[in-house]
Design an enzyme around this catalytic site. Structure first.
Site, PDB file in Angstrom:
ATOM      1  N   SER A 237       0.867  -1.189   0.000  1.00 15.99           N
ATOM      2  CA  SER A 237       0.000   0.000   0.000  1.00 15.99           C
ATOM      3  C   SER A 237       0.890   1.222   0.000  1.00 15.99           C
ATOM      4  CB  SER A 237      -0.861   0.022   1.269  1.00 15.99           C
ATOM      5  OG  SER A 237      -0.109   0.523   2.367  1.00 15.99           O
ATOM      6  N   ASP A 238       0.350   2.395  -0.315  1.00 11.87           N
ATOM      7  CA  ASP A 238       1.148   3.588  -0.078  1.00 11.87           C
ATOM      8  C   ASP A 238       1.049   3.907   1.415  1.00 11.87           C
ATOM      9  OD1 ASP A 238       2.830   5.674  -0.368  1.00 11.87           O
ATOM     10  OD2 ASP A 238       1.768   6.639  -2.002  1.00 11.87           O
ATOM     11  N   TRP A 239       1.853   4.855   1.821  1.00 13.74           N
ATOM     12  CA  TRP A 239       2.015   5.147   3.247  1.00 13.74           C
ATOM     13  C   TRP A 239       0.659   5.440   3.906  1.00 13.74           C
ATOM     14  CZ3 TRP A 239       6.804   6.277   6.016  1.00 13.74           C
ATOM     15  CH2 TRP A 239       6.577   6.686   7.330  1.00 13.74           C
TER      16      TRP A 239
END
Ligand code: BGC
Length: 747
Positions: free
Chosen positions: A285-287
């Site tokens: 996932s992104d942050w």
């Protein structure tokens, strides 16, 4: 028996042996993965899907956690990010080795444009249109990063963007899917080298899946609403190209796409990426993006966020902790099957096996190697070459450039002349024990080049921002004493990058006012524009004597700029994005549709697709960039004027260097499909060649047009080439078309 037959049998046997052993190896890796998986508790499995930030450096809110060590020891963490250097990675890996199953940690980092040796920001490097150079820069970055304990870079960023207000344009390759795809593949190959598991290879992470670059209004993290056709035709191709180049991992994105956050988007991750495209790696996932789905308003809480993300195909949770907090309960509640968890874990474990971490978790932890890789003069040499190749010559009135090395007095003015760290641009890595002073400033670069023969005078003139003009007088005084003025202006390095969207993309502060004042001295003024995005700078464009667009060039910025200023390198870069005349033109891109009322010039603005108060043309177009020499185009020849779907056309064109300097030209080939069941753009880049020609030399180059280049996604999203007429244009930019012809696809 005849020799040929024996040879055939021999090669068949060899093929069988090789393919069997590849199969055996693959099978055994899968078996190894399964043998580990079978030993794991649910808690340990979820641990593999959990990624934490190290205790420093962050691009998002860090969740404070006093028990990171304990969790790693309990096998509850699969990966760390922002943890660099042999010493640091070794110490965390030692903790992981205290866990029950001793599953090694993966160390990931944003190695976006170099590690210790910094290369031009990716958009700048894209301007080189030099795929070999781009691959080489990624190779150097991987060599240094892997020697410093890293396994994984969160790059390349392959988001197409047509909005320079978006701060993250600096990380990508610009507006065009064709150029973007080639660059995406080059970067993946550079990072991953010959083989994942080689000591100098790091896993690439292709990001941000998908369409993040189309954020409404250029505002970071904003929504994206686009047709499926636009998604497939423009935004997905670089991702597919990166995948085909072997990319090990993908990262999803912060935006929603047509109302569904990318992180919880099953259409993107399951249907397209893991389904249609058969991706075997894992998606991170992104942050914090799993948790951010609550803010999007797509899920109610962390429990639902985890459910949505894992179901949609996000395998690893970067820093949101929703997998850690909710996956086990989701399994107990029978909302998530163990098969889904196992699939995600298998993907992560497979990469750990491929990297060789199960054989030796400390494989990338060798101080000697780290020291050698981070102090390799060859890397610095490559950085200088790539940096010089990325500089775009926008203007060169009276051929003021290149400057003579015998110029008596040079005034070097501006807030960026002596800047050091600024030259690295956003997304540089803080490498332990390395300070930013290893960067060659522009001042130093000029001293290195002509310090012994020319007098170089300095004045700062002004700051990057603010309205203080008190330094103008000194700058003018210095200019008056000189034969030529070089003015270095632009943005601060951190004015582009993540969360760095700007609504006003002019040159900040009073920097253009300073130029205005300097021009009153009557001296030629060469302007260096330092930035991470296309800026609007009409005054400079119209009045400066010469302009070099220098982006942020990295470690060797100063030397590379001096190489170009004094003609040791003839600039050859071409813009990978259209430069608007005004923010009001954004989004602006060359491959637009014709519309029903096309505007062809700025004179006739009545009831056609134009602005009443603004040009329809960019200030500088996609593919634009000058050279110190001139190139002439002639003899455009097509091998056929009619082809069938199964045939191809050989296109040849002769390029001659008619100027005084040796140089490289990027010869660009554009096509227009005149009639399509879906309206086709007025032109589309379909090929290019960067060639070197000595002064006076001519070369004939070839392009091949085949079905692939004539195809597009039709209404049903099928990739088809439709019979009909095509225009073919060859030129030095998307507007500077030198030669044209046409041909027909007959069936
Ligand atoms: C960015 C990613 C990056 C990640 C880790 C996020 O904020 O969007 O591109 O890889 O942080 O630093």
């Amino acid at each position: 028996m005849p020799r040929k037959f024996l040879q055939l049998v021999g090669s068949c046997l060899l093929f069988l042996i090789v393919s069997n052993s590849i199969f055996a190896q693959k099978k055994s890796l899968a078996q190894k993965v399964d043998s580990v998986l079978h030993l794991m508790t649910l808690d340990e499995k979820i641990g593999q899907l959990n990624q934490y930030n190290d205790d420093h450096v962050a691009t998002g809110p860090i969740t404070l956690d006093n028990d990171k060590i304990g969790q790693i020891k309990r096998g509850q963490v699969g990966s760390l990010l922002n943890c660099v250097g042999v010493a640091r990675t070794r110490s965390w890996q030692k903790v992981a080795m205290q866990s029950r199953l001793k599953i090694p940690l993966l160390f990931g980092q944003d190695v976006v444009h170099g590690y210790k040796t910094t290369f031009p920001i990716p958009l700048g490097e894209a301007a080189s249109w030099d795929l070999e150079a781009i691959q080489q820069s990624a190779r150097v970055a991987a060599t240094e990063a892997s020697a410093s304990g890293l396994h994984w870079t969160f790059a390349p960023m392959v988001d197409i963007s047509r909005d320079p207000r978006w701060g993250r344009v600096m990380e990508g390759a610009g507006e065009d899917p064709y150029l973007g795809s080639l660059i995406a593949a080059a970067r993946v190959k550079g990072f991953q080298g010959n083989h994942l598991g080689d000591l100098n290879a790091v896993m690439a992470c292709v990001k941000h899946f998908a369409a993040y670059g189309a954020a409404v209004g250029g505002r970071d993290y904003n929504s994206v609403d686009m047709s499926d056709r636009m998604l497939w035709e423009t935004y997905l191709p670089p991702f597919k190209a990166a995948l085909d180049a072997g990319a090990a991992t993908f990262m999803n994105s912060f935006n929603d796409l047509n109302g569904v956050p990318a992180t919880g988007n099953a259409y993107l991750q399951r249907t397209i990426l893991k389904g249609k495209w058969g991706f075997k790696g894992f998606v991170v996932s992104d942050w914090g993006s799993i948790g951010e789905m609550i803010n999007h308003g797509n899920v109610k809480d962390g429990y639902e966020a985890a459910l949505s993300a894992i179901t949609a195909g996000s395998d690893m949770d970067m820093e949101s902790r929703n997998y850690k907090n909710s996956l086990a309960k989701l399994v107990t509640d029978k909302k998530v099957s163990i098969a889904i968890i196992d699939d995600a874990v298998r993907r992560v474990l497979l990469k750990k096996f491929e990297l060789g971490l199960f054989d030796d978790p400390f494989k990338y932890c060798n101080e000697e190697r780290e020291k050698a890789a981070l102090n390799n003069p060859e890397h610095v040499r490559i950085a200088r070459t790539v940096a010089a190749k990325s500089i775009v010559l926008l203007k060169n009135e009276n051929n003021v450039l290149p400057l003579s090395k015998n110029t008596k007095t040079i005034a070097f003015i501006g807030p960026l002349v002596k800047a050091v760290k600024q030259n690295k641009g956003f997304w540089d890595v803080e490498v332990p024990g390395v300070d930013s002073e290893h960067i060659v400033s522009q001042w130093q670069g000029l001293q290195n080049k002509v310090g012994a023969t020319s007098t170089i005078l300095y004045a700062k003139g002004c700051e990057i921002e603010g309205d203080d003009k008190s330094g103008f007088a000194e700058a003018i005084e210095v200019a008056k004493q000189s034969d030529v003025v070089i003015l270095s202006i632009g943005e601060r390095r951190d004015m582009t990058g993540e969360a760095k969207s700007r609504a006003n993309i002019g040159i900040p502060g009073v920097q253009e006012d300073l130029l205005k004042e300097l021009l009153t001295t009557g001296k030629p003024v060469v302007v260096l524009i330092n930035t991470g995005r296309p800026l609007v700078f009409n005054y400079t464009a119209d009045h400066a004597t010469a302009i070099l667009y220098t982006w942020w060039l990295g470690s060797e910025a100063g030397n590379a700029i001096a190489d170009v200023l004094f003609g040791d390198v003839n600039p050859s870069a071409k813009l990978p994005m259209s430069f608007p005349v005004s923010v009001g033109q954004i989004p602006i891109y060359y491959s637009h549709f014709n519309t029903g009322r096309p505007a062809t010039d700025d004179k006739n603005r009545i009831y056609n697709s134009s602005y009443n108060d603004l040009s329809i043309f960019p200030k500088y177009e996609f593919g634009y960039g000058k050279s110190y020499t001139n190139f002439e185009y002639s003899k455009l020849l097509l091998s056929k004027k009619k082809i069938k779907q199964t045939e191809s056309i050989e296109v040849s064109v002769t390029i001659s260097n008619t100027g005084k300097y040796d140089g490289d030209e990027v010869v660009q080939l554009y096509l227009r499909d005149r009639v399509g069941s879906i309206v086709r753009p007025v032109e589309e880049l379909k090929d290019f060649k960067k060639i070197f020609l000595k002064s006076g030399e001519s070369k004939t180059i070839q392009f091949k047009i085949d079905k692939q280049k004539l195809s597009f996604y039709n209404q049903q999203l099928n990739w088809v080439a439709e019979p009909g007429d095509f225009d073919l244009m060859v030129g030095s930019s998307s507007r500077d078309i030198r030669l044209k012809d046409s041909f027909e696809l007959i069936q």
